[in-house]
Enzyme design. Structure first.
Site, PDB file in Angstrom:
ATOM      1  N   LYS A 193      29.884  27.232  47.638  1.00 33.63           N
ATOM      2  CA  LYS A 193      31.000  27.627  48.494  1.00 33.63           C
ATOM      3  C   LYS A 193      31.444  26.470  49.379  1.00 33.63           C
ATOM      4  O   LYS A 193      31.014  25.341  49.211  1.00 33.63           O
ATOM      5  CB  LYS A 193      30.629  28.859  49.324  1.00 33.63           C
ATOM      6  CG  LYS A 193      30.294  30.088  48.476  1.00 33.63           C
ATOM      7  CD  LYS A 193      31.441  30.535  47.582  1.00 33.63           C
ATOM      8  CE  LYS A 193      32.556  31.205  48.351  1.00 33.63           C
ATOM      9  NZ  LYS A 193      33.607  31.758  47.452  1.00 33.63           N
ATOM     10  N   HIS A 232      38.434  26.077  45.577  1.00 35.05           N
ATOM     11  CA  HIS A 232      39.588  26.937  45.882  1.00 35.05           C
ATOM     12  C   HIS A 232      40.702  26.118  46.534  1.00 35.05           C
ATOM     13  O   HIS A 232      41.199  26.454  47.606  1.00 35.05           O
ATOM     14  CB  HIS A 232      39.170  28.102  46.792  1.00 35.05           C
ATOM     15  CG  HIS A 232      38.098  28.963  46.206  1.00 35.05           C
ATOM     16  ND1 HIS A 232      38.273  29.665  45.031  1.00 35.05           N
ATOM     17  CD2 HIS A 232      36.825  29.212  46.614  1.00 35.05           C
ATOM     18  CE1 HIS A 232      37.153  30.332  44.752  1.00 35.05           C
ATOM     19  NE2 HIS A 232      36.263  30.061  45.676  1.00 35.05           N
TER      20      HIS A 232
END
Length: 352
Positions: free
Chosen positions: A77, A95
């Site tokens: 992450k 992302h």
């Protein structure tokens, strides 16, 4: 190619207990001649001692900025906000390629430091199929949380668990009301996980995929009690739900779980909310009359960290063993370069 040095970092996010490489697969990497340094992490599902027993070296949590320049930093992450210049090659879910909030700033950090993002979402084969994904383990807990909320049995804050323990509370009980469920994107990894969770809960979900969303019957969508969205859009498509749909008198929908969580991106197929939910407050009420509850947690597989990590590591292992400038990793680097060009970001070249 010089000897590969992988640096498995501690996850900055406090609710993230997964790992991209489990100790058993770490042993296989070390035995192949790869150097693997593992940071201490109080929250990782596997303790440092298991990696050390597999032949890995240890390092303090968060020490990756001081890793050797040619080390490849491996995580899952988001990175912390510092350092401002990222000098390493990083492998994780960034992302950052669909104009998400903060994406440009992250890519500029890589460009300023001469590092590179090798985004796991874009680790694909020649046909564009992802080579390592958590999908099933996002869809399964996502649907499970939706069922528990709909049945009034979801408690907060959430905590990591095992599939066996989750299934124990997910199975139907006498007196549970019947309800209808819809999974959109049912043929993908996340969708299959959601369908499996509904089945454990005693519910046979209606399954939609490309054929049904190409000519969307929005009234039929609103006619279900529970909806799980598992579609990861890569192009802009008409939204499945619009704000005005939430106020439609045809809405029977009461519980919505967005597994994809593309909030803030132009590719978002559910532009009816502006922020995700989290482990402390997993549910957000979108409408009061009649009620509509949203679950939109962007690290759902972390709820089942043991099972999800083991599956993901098994898929990632052959890719790490084949790490190099070409193939799937070359495609990752090409996608990073493309994203920087699209934003007009000039990169310093990586020099190991």
């Amino acid at each position: 190619m010089t000897e590969l040095h992988l640096w498995l970092r501690h996850e900055h996010r406090t609710t993230e207990r997964r790992t991209p490489v489990v100790p058993a697969d770490a042993r296989r990497l070390v035995d192949s001649g790869i150097t693997l340094t593992v940071e201490e992490s109080p929250q990782r599902i596997f303790p440092l001692r298991e990696y050390e027993a597999a032949g890995c070296g240890g390092a303090p949590a968060g020490s990756w900025p001081t890793a050797p320049r040619d080390a490849v930093v491996l995580g899952l992450k988001e990175l912390p906000d510092a350092p401002g210049e990222l000098t390493h090659r990083h492998v994780y879910f960034g992302h950052a390629y669909k104009r998400q909030p903060g994406a440009a700033g992250l890519l500029r950090r890589f460009a300023a430091g001469g590092g590179a993002l090798l985004d796991l979402e874009y680790l694909v084969d020649e046909e564009g199929r992802r080579l390592a994904a958590f999908g099933f383990w996002a869809g399964y807990p996502g649907a499970a949380l939706a069922v528990l909320r709909h049945r009034g049995r979801l408690t907060a804050p959430l905590a990591p668990t095992t599939k066996d323990d989750l299934d124990a509370v997910l199975r139907p009980r006498p007196g549970d009301p019947e309800f209808t469920a819809l999974v959109i994107g049912a043929l993908g990894r996340s969708g299959r996980g959601a369908v499996a969770a509904f089945r454990t809960a005693g519910v046979e979900a209606v399954r939609w995929d490309l054929a049904e969303t190409r000519d969307l019957d929005r009234r039929a969508l609103l006619g279900h009690d529970v909806l799980v969205n598992a579609v990861l859009a890569t192009t802009v498509v008409p939204p499945f739900l619009r704000p005005r749909d939430l106020d439609s008198p045809a809405r029977r929908l009461r519980t919505l779980c967005d597994v994809t969580c593309d909030v803030g991106s132009p590719f978002n197929v559910l532009p009816v909310y502006d922020r995700t939910t989290d482990w402390a407050e997993p549910v957000r009420r979108l409408r009061e009359r009649p009620p509509l509850d949203l679950i939109a947690i962007d690290n759902l597989p972390a709820l089942l960290p043991g099972e999800s990590s083991t599956d993901f590591s098994a898929a990632l292992l052959p890719q790490l063993l084949a790490f190099g400038p070409g193939g799937a990793w070359g495609r990752c680097l090409d996608r990073f370069d493309q994203a920087c060009r699209e934003l007009g970001i000039e990169k310093r070249e990586f020099d190991s």
